[in-house]
Design a protein around this motif. Structure first.
Motif, PDB file in Angstrom:
ATOM      1  N   THR A  60       0.855  -1.177   0.000  1.00 24.03           N
ATOM      2  CA  THR A  60       0.000   0.000   0.000  1.00 24.03           C
ATOM      3  C   THR A  60       0.891   1.226   0.000  1.00 24.03           C
ATOM      4  N   THR A  61       0.486   2.244  -0.735  1.00 24.68           N
ATOM      5  CA  THR A  61       1.238   3.495  -0.782  1.00 24.68           C
ATOM      6  C   THR A  61       0.403   4.589  -0.136  1.00 24.68           C
ATOM      7  N   PHE A  62       1.059   5.411   0.657  1.00 25.93           N
ATOM      8  CA  PHE A  62       0.341   6.451   1.388  1.00 25.93           C
ATOM      9  C   PHE A  62       1.090   7.775   1.300  1.00 25.93           C
ATOM     10  N   ARG A  63       0.348   8.834   1.331  1.00 20.95           N
ATOM     11  CA  ARG A  63       0.903  10.183   1.247  1.00 20.95           C
ATOM     12  C   ARG A  63       1.425  10.603   2.619  1.00 20.95           C
ATOM     13  N   PRO A  82       1.760  10.784   8.116  1.00 20.85           N
ATOM     14  CA  PRO A  82       1.146   9.885   7.123  1.00 20.85           C
ATOM     15  C   PRO A  82      -0.367  10.084   7.084  1.00 20.85           C
ATOM     16  N   LEU A  83      -0.927  10.194   5.889  1.00 22.17           N
ATOM     17  CA  LEU A  83      -2.362  10.399   5.739  1.00 22.17           C
ATOM     18  C   LEU A  83      -3.088   9.060   5.668  1.00 22.17           C
ATOM     19  N   PHE A  84      -4.167   8.950   6.442  1.00 22.20           N
ATOM     20  CA  PHE A  84      -5.061   7.786   6.408  1.00 22.20           C
ATOM     21  C   PHE A  84      -4.324   6.476   6.654  1.00 22.20           C
ATOM     22  N   LEU A  85      -3.327   6.513   7.532  1.00 22.88           N
ATOM     23  CA  LEU A  85      -2.503   5.323   7.756  1.00 22.88           C
ATOM     24  C   LEU A  85      -3.326   4.155   8.275  1.00 22.88           C
ATOM     25  N   ALA A  86      -4.239   4.408   9.204  1.00 27.00           N
ATOM     26  CA  ALA A  86      -5.051   3.319   9.759  1.00 27.00           C
ATOM     27  C   ALA A  86      -5.842   2.614   8.655  1.00 27.00           C
ATOM     28  N   ARG A  87      -6.358   3.362   7.707  1.00 27.43           N
ATOM     29  CA  ARG A  87      -7.118   2.785   6.605  1.00 27.43           C
ATOM     30  C   ARG A  87      -6.208   1.948   5.689  1.00 27.43           C
ATOM     31  N   ARG A 117      -6.568  -2.139   5.041  1.00 33.87           N
ATOM     32  CA  ARG A 117      -6.683  -2.775   3.721  1.00 33.87           C
ATOM     33  C   ARG A 117      -5.578  -3.810   3.510  1.00 33.87           C
ATOM     34  N   LEU A 118      -4.371  -3.478   3.966  1.00 36.67           N
ATOM     35  CA  LEU A 118      -3.257  -4.417   3.842  1.00 36.67           C
ATOM     36  C   LEU A 118      -3.545  -5.694   4.626  1.00 36.67           C
ATOM     37  N   GLU A 119      -4.048  -5.555   5.838  1.00 42.12           N
ATOM     38  CA  GLU A 119      -4.373  -6.735   6.647  1.00 42.12           C
ATOM     39  C   GLU A 119      -5.502  -7.550   6.025  1.00 42.12           C
ATOM     40  N   ALA A 120      -6.482  -6.863   5.425  1.00 41.80           N
ATOM     41  CA  ALA A 120      -7.585  -7.579   4.785  1.00 41.80           C
ATOM     42  C   ALA A 120      -7.076  -8.415   3.611  1.00 41.80           C
ATOM     43  N   SER A 121      -6.123  -7.887   2.856  1.00 49.18           N
ATOM     44  CA  SER A 121      -5.563  -8.649   1.742  1.00 49.18           C
ATOM     45  C   SER A 121      -4.772  -9.844   2.243  1.00 49.18           C
ATOM     46  N   LEU A 122      -3.996  -9.655   3.289  1.00 49.39           N
ATOM     47  CA  LEU A 122      -3.245 -10.768   3.873  1.00 49.39           C
ATOM     48  C   LEU A 122      -4.195 -11.859   4.379  1.00 49.39           C
ATOM     49  N   ALA A 123      -5.292 -11.445   4.994  1.00 42.10           N
ATOM     50  CA  ALA A 123      -6.251 -12.414   5.518  1.00 42.10           C
ATOM     51  C   ALA A 123      -6.976 -13.164   4.406  1.00 42.10           C
ATOM     52  N   ALA A 124      -7.101 -12.542   3.233  1.00 39.14           N
ATOM     53  CA  ALA A 124      -7.807 -13.171   2.121  1.00 39.14           C
ATOM     54  C   ALA A 124      -7.002 -14.290   1.470  1.00 39.14           C
ATOM     55  N   PHE A 125      -5.680 -14.302   1.690  1.00 40.35           N
ATOM     56  CA  PHE A 125      -4.816 -15.313   1.072  1.00 40.35           C
ATOM     57  C   PHE A 125      -3.887 -15.918   2.125  1.00 40.35           C
ATOM     58  N   PRO A 126      -4.467 -16.550   3.166  1.00 38.29           N
ATOM     59  CA  PRO A 126      -3.645 -17.009   4.290  1.00 38.29           C
ATOM     60  C   PRO A 126      -2.653 -18.102   3.938  1.00 38.29           C
ATOM     61  N   GLY A 127      -2.943 -18.893   2.931  1.00 40.11           N
ATOM     62  CA  GLY A 127      -2.027 -19.971   2.592  1.00 40.11           C
ATOM     63  C   GLY A 127      -0.956 -19.582   1.603  1.00 40.11           C
ATOM     64  N   ALA A 128      -1.122 -18.426   0.969  1.00 44.17           N
ATOM     65  CA  ALA A 128      -0.200 -18.030  -0.093  1.00 44.17           C
ATOM     66  C   ALA A 128       0.833 -17.007   0.356  1.00 44.17           C
ATOM     67  N   VAL A 129       0.489 -16.212   1.352  1.00 41.96           N
ATOM     68  CA  VAL A 129       1.382 -15.140   1.796  1.00 41.96           C
ATOM     69  C   VAL A 129       1.574 -15.242   3.305  1.00 41.96           C
ATOM     70  N   LYS A 131       5.659   3.621   1.206  1.00 42.51           N
ATOM     71  CA  LYS A 131       5.142   2.350   0.686  1.00 42.51           C
ATOM     72  C   LYS A 131       5.431   1.252   1.688  1.00 42.51           C
ATOM     73  N   LEU A 132       4.403   0.522   2.064  1.00 38.61           N
ATOM     74  CA  LEU A 132       4.535  -0.635   2.942  1.00 38.61           C
ATOM     75  C   LEU A 132       4.305  -1.891   2.117  1.00 38.61           C
ATOM     76  N   SER A 133       5.291  -2.789   2.108  1.00 36.27           N
ATOM     77  CA  SER A 133       5.188  -4.046   1.380  1.00 36.27           C
ATOM     78  C   SER A 133       5.247  -5.201   2.366  1.00 36.27           C
ATOM     79  N   ALA A 134       4.272  -6.096   2.284  1.00 35.24           N
ATOM     80  CA  ALA A 134       4.188  -7.236   3.204  1.00 35.24           C
ATOM     81  C   ALA A 134       4.375  -8.526   2.424  1.00 35.24           C
TER      82      ALA A 134
END
Length: 274
Positions: A34-37, A43-48, A52-64, A100-103
């Motif tokens: 995720t990229t943030f201003r 940092p703007l809207f960091l919690a949001r 979103r990053l956590e939701a994506s990680l949770a959607a693919f628990p076996g792949a990432v 930019k935060l990359s997980a």
């Protein structure tokens, strides 16, 4: 990009990172970002972005393999950012730019870059959109709902910046942004199952409900209906809202003013949330 980075909260140098620590992300794109201003060090809207990053990680628990939960907490990321800025004279506590935060591979990587060189010009003049990539997505395809490290499809189209469409002839998004059209007395953005990324600014405008007196709604946008649009702008977290003064060969003089009003709304929300 600046040389100062952080891995799992530890301030490092880009040149000291080890490829083997990010092998799944590098070789297979098995990860999300995720990229943030960042304005004046804030940092703007960091919690949001983190949600979103956590939701994506949770959607693919076996792949990432996700980073340790404490590294994804908002206080931890804010502290990591503060220490990165303080450690590098080229950045400094008042840094304005993009984070930019990359997980991936069980790690969280923070990188920083300056603002886009044309950011101010885009605010003033906007960006014409004159191309369409037909059938770029399939309707209800789920991967565009996540900002994955496997980003070549979007990256390859960044310079040309075409509208991405689905097989049903509907608008989805731009390679790096969500789209809004003034259509039928409303400000319309394509739905997530078009598909498109659940952008942070997109969500903020939908939550606000109105921009410049226009209701903000989410519904399919046929490419054939773009001839009826009286204004258009696109949104992302780096530049917030950019007017489209020309859309597929048609001049849209109202777009710049509408984008400016959307940007003012988002900037006010950022002050409240930050």
């Amino acid at each position: 990009m600046f040389s100062t980075v952080a891995v799992d909260g530890e301030v490092r140098r880009w040149e000291d990172l080890r490829l083997q620590d990010f092998a799944q992300g590098f070789f297979f794109g098995a990860g999300f970002f995720t990229t943030f201003r960042i304005d004046g060090g804030v940092p703007l809207f960091l919690a949001r972005h983190l949600a979103r990053l956590e939701a994506s990680l949770a959607a693919f628990p076996g792949a990432v393999r996700p980073p340790a939960r404490q590294h994804l907490s908002e206080p931890s990321v804010r502290d990591t950012l503060r220490r990165c800025l303080a450690s590098d004279a080229a950045l400094g506590p008042g840094f304005t730019g993009v984070g930019k935060l990359s997980a991936s591979d069980g790690h969280l990587l923070l990188t920083l870059r300056p603002p886009a060189p044309d950011a101010e010009r885009l605010r003033r003049e906007g960006r014409a959109l004159d191309a369409v990539e037909h059938g770029a997505y399939r309707r209800a395809e789920s991967t565009p709902n996540h900002k994955g490290l496997s980003y070549f499809r979007q990256y390859a189209l960044m310079e040309r910046l075409p509208l991405l469409g689905n097989e049903a002839g509907e608008v989805c998004e731009l390679p790096t942004a969500n789209l809004f059209f003034h259509l039928d007395g409303a400000l319309v953005t394509p739905p997530l199952d078009a598909p498109c990324l659940p952008g942070i600014v997109r969500a903020m405008l939908l939550e606000a409900g109105h921009v410049a007196g226009l209701p903000v709604v989410e519904r399919p946008v046929p490419l054939a209906r773009l001839a009826d649009a009286s204004a258009c702008f696109f949104t992302n977290s780096a530049v917030l809202a950019t007017g489209v003064p020309r859309l597929l060969g048609r001049e849209l003089p109202q777009s710049l003013a509408l984008a400016e009003q959307a940007r003012a709304l988002i900037e006010a929300a950022a002050r409240r949330e930050s």
